[in-house]
Design a protein around this motif. Structure first.
Motif, short mmCIF file in Angstrom:
data_model
loop_
_atom_site.label_atom_id
_atom_site.label_comp_id
_atom_site.label_asym_id
_atom_site.label_seq_id
_atom_site.Cartn_x
_atom_site.Cartn_y
_atom_site.Cartn_z
N ALA A 74 0.81 -1.21 0.00
CA ALA A 74 0.00 0.00 0.00
C ALA A 74 0.85 1.27 0.00
O ALA A 74 0.52 2.25 -0.67
CB ALA A 74 -0.93 0.00 1.21
N ALA A 75 1.97 1.26 0.74
CA ALA A 75 2.83 2.44 0.79
C ALA A 75 3.41 2.73 -0.59
O ALA A 75 3.54 3.90 -0.99
CB ALA A 75 3.94 2.25 1.81
N SER A 76 3.75 1.68 -1.32
CA SER A 76 4.27 1.87 -2.67
C SER A 76 3.19 2.43 -3.59
O SER A 76 3.45 3.32 -4.42
CB SER A 76 4.79 0.54 -3.23
N HIS A 134 1.46 -0.35 -10.24
CA HIS A 134 0.74 -1.61 -10.05
C HIS A 134 -0.68 -1.30 -9.58
O HIS A 134 -0.88 -0.64 -8.56
CB HIS A 134 1.46 -2.48 -9.02
N LYS A 135 -1.66 -1.79 -10.32
CA LYS A 135 -3.06 -1.47 -10.02
C LYS A 135 -3.48 -2.02 -8.66
O LYS A 135 -4.26 -1.40 -7.94
CB LYS A 135 -3.95 -2.01 -11.13
N GLU A 136 -2.98 -3.19 -8.28
CA GLU A 136 -3.34 -3.76 -6.97
C GLU A 136 -2.74 -2.92 -5.84
O GLU A 136 -3.35 -2.79 -4.77
CB GLU A 136 -2.87 -5.21 -6.87
N ALA A 137 -1.57 -2.35 -6.06
CA ALA A 137 -0.97 -1.50 -5.04
C ALA A 137 -1.77 -0.22 -4.87
O ALA A 137 -1.94 0.28 -3.75
CB ALA A 137 0.48 -1.18 -5.41
N LEU A 138 -2.28 0.33 -5.98
CA LEU A 138 -3.17 1.48 -5.87
C LEU A 138 -4.39 1.13 -5.04
O LEU A 138 -4.80 1.88 -4.15
CB LEU A 138 -3.60 1.96 -7.26
#
Length: 335
Positions: free
Chosen positions: A98-100, A129-133
């Protein structure tokens, strides 16, 4: 004798660092270690992440952290980092974090603000990365949607380009079922117009535009679907009446081969994979994504965050370098 005014200093390109857990910082660092790029670009991202990226390559560099673009030193020995975030610790490499996701988003937003203010000539975005967003609570399908919303564009299109073919997509990030629903007459017209404008922006005076069909064999005269005769064909005729050199619908399985042989300048593809597979097949290190319809220039590499090789030092910066080259051409044309 009166003194002549010095030529204005060209505005730099803003290169976002991408997802810190992926290969974005690495390919940015590799690119900016080459002198011509260092003199024309600033990095927009997190200073801690970028310092680590350069240190991992084992090459000493003078990294200058900026709070304002006007503080940049555009010379061979300096890498300028506009601080969009200030992380306390490095995020983990090679995993969704999440921080990334938040740091990557912060870099995009900062670059958009700089572009809208006219402080940079354009934006080149490293992969996110869409999942990280999503993990950071940011529900965007990708870069294009962030740029369209925050850039104030009513409608945008993706052009994927390499040295051999160019394609503009009618629909972008959605399911195939939704793509079929969304590929209506207005969407066809928008994509054809963007293909024409994009080709002209790249220096083609009268782009030859091939429109791919949606169905196998472009519908085979209605045997495999009627979208070609009911929607796509009428849009092509309307585009021709507007003065554009559009033709088709052409079968999707052969139109890119014809474009590669020089028959067409731009192919309008109906959905994401129809357009991206041919470009990516010719080499991820060559493909560039250009967002059309924005009030500023934006390009990006045609690949993702590559978590599987992140942190190994083996990522190829070729596509990012090609994206910078396209951004420079487009910015010069706008100027």
């Amino acid at each position: 004798m009166p003194r002549s005014n010095p030529a204005p200093t060209p505005r730099p390109l803003a290169v976002t660092m991408g997802d810190p857990s992926g290969i974005g910082p690495e390919i940015v660092a590799k690119t900016l270690l080459q002198a011509p790029y260092a003199r024309t670009c600033i990095v927009v991202g997190d200073p801690l992440v970028m310092r680590h990226a350069f240190d991992a390559l084992g090459t000493p560099v003078r990294l200058r952290t900026l709070g304002d673009v006007g503080e940049a030193l555009l010379d061979e020995g300096t890498v300028n980092v506009f601080a969009a975030s200030r992380l306390d610790a490095l995020p983990p490499i090679g995993v969704v974090n999440a921080a990334s996701g938040q740091a990557a988003f912060d870099a995009i937003m900062a670059a958009i603000r700089l572009a809208k203010a006219g402080q940079v000539a354009g934006i080149v975005t490293a992969p996110i990365h869409k999942e990280a967003l999503a993990a950071a609570g940011l529900h965007y399908p990708g870069h294009t949607e962030i740029l369209a919303e925050q850039g104030g564009a009513r409608r945008v299109a993706m052009m994927l380009a390499n040295d051999e073919i160019r394609t503009v997509l009618v629909t972008i990030h959605c399911s195939l079922l939704d793509a079929i629903r969304r590929a209506d007459f207005d969407a066809q017209m928008s994509a054809i117009r963007f293909a024409h404008e994009g080709g002209r922006a790249l220096g083609i005076a009268a782009p030859r535009i091939a429109v791919a069909g949606l169905n196998p064999h472009a519908g085979e005269g209605g045997l495999f679907g009627d979208e070609e005769t009911r929607i796509i064909g009428p849009a092509i005729e309307a585009a021709r009446r507007e003065g554009m050199d559009a033709s088709g619908p052409w079968p999707g399985d052969t139109v890119f081969m014809q474009a590669r042989r020089g028959r067409f300048d731009v192919v309008v593809a109906q959905y994401h994979d129809q357009g991206l597979i041919p470009v990516k097949y010719l080499g991820l290190e060559k493909g560039v994504n250009i967002t059309l319809g924005l009030p500023f220039v934006r390009t990006s590499p045609d690949h993702g965050t590559a978590f599987d090789i992140a942190g190994r030092g083996s990522a190829d910066p070729g596509s990012l370098q090609a994206a910078i080259g396209y951004a420079s051409r487009l910015a010069a044309a706008r100027a």
